[in-house]
Structure formats: C-alpha cells, structure tokens
Write a protein that holds these residues in place. Structure first.
Motif, short mmCIF file in Angstrom:
data_model
loop_
_atom_site.label_atom_id
_atom_site.label_comp_id
_atom_site.label_asym_id
_atom_site.label_seq_id
_atom_site.Cartn_x
_atom_site.Cartn_y
_atom_site.Cartn_z
N ARG A 65 1.06 -1.37 0.38
CA ARG A 65 -0.78 -0.36 -0.05
C ARG A 65 1.30 1.38 0.12
O ARG A 65 0.90 2.12 -0.40
CB ARG A 65 -0.66 -0.03 1.10
N LEU A 66 1.70 1.82 0.70
CA LEU A 66 2.88 2.36 0.66
C LEU A 66 3.36 2.44 -0.54
O LEU A 66 3.61 3.88 -0.55
CB LEU A 66 3.67 2.66 2.17
N VAL A 67 4.02 1.69 -1.13
CA VAL A 67 4.43 2.12 -2.01
C VAL A 67 3.51 2.42 -3.40
O VAL A 67 4.07 2.95 -3.85
CB VAL A 67 4.96 0.20 -2.92
N GLN A 68 2.35 1.76 -3.44
CA GLN A 68 1.32 2.79 -4.25
C GLN A 68 1.16 4.24 -4.31
O GLN A 68 0.83 5.08 -5.05
CB GLN A 68 -0.09 1.40 -4.32
N GLU A 69 0.85 4.32 -3.13
CA GLU A 69 0.95 5.30 -2.37
C GLU A 69 2.41 6.87 -2.70
O GLU A 69 2.21 8.04 -1.93
CB GLU A 69 0.78 5.50 -1.33
N GLY A 70 3.30 5.82 -2.64
CA GLY A 70 4.53 6.69 -2.92
C GLY A 70 5.53 6.91 -1.77
O GLY A 70 6.68 7.98 -2.00
N PHE A 71 5.36 6.70 -0.80
CA PHE A 71 6.06 6.56 0.01
C PHE A 71 6.55 5.60 0.55
O PHE A 71 8.32 6.32 0.45
CB PHE A 71 5.51 6.84 1.60
N VAL A 72 7.45 5.28 -0.49
CA VAL A 72 8.49 3.95 -0.63
C VAL A 72 8.47 3.45 -2.13
O VAL A 72 7.18 3.13 -2.69
CB VAL A 72 8.50 2.52 1.12
N THR A 73 9.77 2.42 -1.86
CA THR A 73 10.12 2.21 -3.15
C THR A 73 10.12 1.10 -3.18
O THR A 73 10.65 0.12 -2.38
CB THR A 73 10.62 3.03 -4.27
N SER A 74 9.83 -0.15 -4.15
CA SER A 74 10.37 -1.79 -3.80
C SER A 74 11.13 -2.10 -5.40
O SER A 74 10.62 -1.56 -6.37
CB SER A 74 9.36 -2.41 -3.65
N GLU A 75 12.35 -2.16 -5.42
CA GLU A 75 12.99 -2.69 -6.45
C GLU A 75 13.94 -4.25 -6.11
O GLU A 75 14.16 -4.25 -4.78
CB GLU A 75 14.09 -1.87 -6.61
N VAL A 76 14.09 -4.93 -7.39
CA VAL A 76 14.84 -5.93 -7.71
C VAL A 76 16.25 -5.71 -7.02
O VAL A 76 16.74 -4.86 -7.09
CB VAL A 76 14.55 -7.03 -8.79
N ASN A 77 16.74 -6.36 -5.94
CA ASN A 77 17.90 -6.62 -5.55
C ASN A 77 18.28 -5.46 -4.38
O ASN A 77 19.11 -5.34 -4.33
CB ASN A 77 19.38 -6.50 -6.97
#
Length: 239
Positions: A65-77
């Motif tokens: 949810r926080l990734v979708q809202e832009g508060f955090v990012t999620s990247e491979v590795n």
C-alpha cells in the motif's frame, strides 16, 4: 512453510487482522512523514514486523500500500526503501502544495469558526515567543500546527484529502538544510498576513498570503537543493 504469525492471520481473518493492518499502516506512514528516517533507507520486513507487532503477511500488505501511494519504493535486489526525490520531483510536489494550501486558506477565510480563529491566534502567539527566545525546534512544531489548523478550518474535505497525499514532509527531510537557521526570514510576518486575511474574512487575501508564503519557502528550498547538486556547483565555479 508458513510461520506461526502468518498462520494466525490466515486462521483468524476479519476485523481483528484488518485492524492490526490499519494500525501498522498508520504507524509506519506517520513514522515516514515524521522525517525521522533518512531518504533511501532500506526497510526490512523482519524489523518492521517486530516494531509494529504484526505478522509478515500483514506487513507485506502495508508495504504494498505504501509503495502504491509513493511513500516507499520497491526494486529487485534493493528491497523496499524510503523515497528520495530528484529536484524536479521535489519542485512538482512543492508547486502542488502551493496550489492546494492557498485554496484551503481561502476556504478558511470563509468558513473558519471563531474557536478555530482563536486557535490560530494562540499558535501564532507561540510562534512569536519561540522566535524571540530562539527556539527553532518549537517554532517548527508551531508552524506545522498552524498549517494543520488552517486546513481544518477550511472545512473542505476534498482539498484536505488531496493535500494529505502530498509527500511534502519527505521532500523537506531530504532537502532542508538542518544546520541552517530557522525560521526563514519573513516567515513569521507571512503567517501573520495569513491570519489577518482569515480574521477579516477576506478569501482573496488569504489565498494570496498563503501562496506568497508557500512560494517563498519553495524558492528557498529549491535554491538550496540546486546549489547542493554537483552540476550546480560546477556552474557556479564557471560563472
């Protein structure tokens, strides 16, 4: 194999597990907005589950949810990390804040109750006192309360919700020079102008005063941000 905490969430679905997820979401979101975590800091699932006393599956849902809202990012590795912003991204957010908050100030001039205006007066009195004794931390806290009170006094939920989605506190955490003197010169007088416009029930003046205030803060912040970039320093050395 699923660990016991994950099994508990699956075995007991419903309002209880949803409440835990909401609480973890609000807690982590508030922590991010507080600016206490530096930009581009990795957030580990194990640490967060211990911090908020929830299962891993619950924390994964919170992070999605926080990734979708832009508060955090999620990247491979690289995993999940707190947001960092380019100067251009920061500028976009600050411009949006200028538009939304000036509109909220205009509505506050129309709709604020006498009690809400009294609350603004009290906060401004505290700001005057904080500035006089040089208490920068307390001044900053009062500043945040003043802007929050203007938003509440506007009684305009659509604007308020849009304003609350801005990542302005994260931008400030990244770009504000914490060693610089605060408040910025003219800040107190700008707040006084906003209050006067609300007190006199002048929406146009309130819009203009808030726009001037936020735009001044934006220019100061972005000037500092650009001066801190390697490209900007090179340009300065060649001029």
């Amino acid at each position: 194999m699923m660990d016991s905490s994950e099994y508990d969430d699956v075995a007991e679905p419903g309002r209880g597990s949803q409440t835990r997820q909401d609480q973890a979401y609000e807690g982590l979101r508030s922590l991010l907005l507080s600016g206490s975590i530096e930009p581009d800091t990795r957030l580990t699932e194990a640490d967060l589950t211990r911090m908020f006393n929830v299962s891993r599956s619950t924390m994964r849902a919170v992070l999605v949810r926080l990734v979708q809202e832009g508060f955090v990012t999620s990247e491979v590795n690289r995993g999940v990390r707190t947001r960092s912003f380019t100067v251009e991204e920061a500028l976009d957010i600050l411009e949006a804040r200028e538009t939304l908050e000036s509109a909220l100030a205009g509505k506050a001039a129309e709709r604020a109750t006498d009690e809400e205006i009294d609350a603004l007066r009290r906060i401004l009195d505290e700001m005057v006192d904080c500035k006089a004794r040089g208490d920068q931390a307390a001044y900053s806290q009062c500043n945040r309360r003043f802007h929050q009170q203007v938003k509440e006094a506007a009684h305009q939920q659509t604007l308020a919700r849009a304003y609350d989605t801005l990542l302005y506190p994260l931008v400030m955490r990244q770009y504000r020079n914490l060693s610089a003197r605060h408040p910025r010169g003219g800040s107190l007088e700008e707040h006084q102008a906003i209050l006067m416009a609300i007190v006199t029930r002048n929406p146009d003046a309130a819009v203009a005063a808030m726009r001037h205030h936020v735009a001044s803060a934006r220019r100061a912040l972005l000037l500092q941000a650009r001066e801190s970039t390697p490209a900007a320093k090179t340009d300065q050395e060649t001029t």
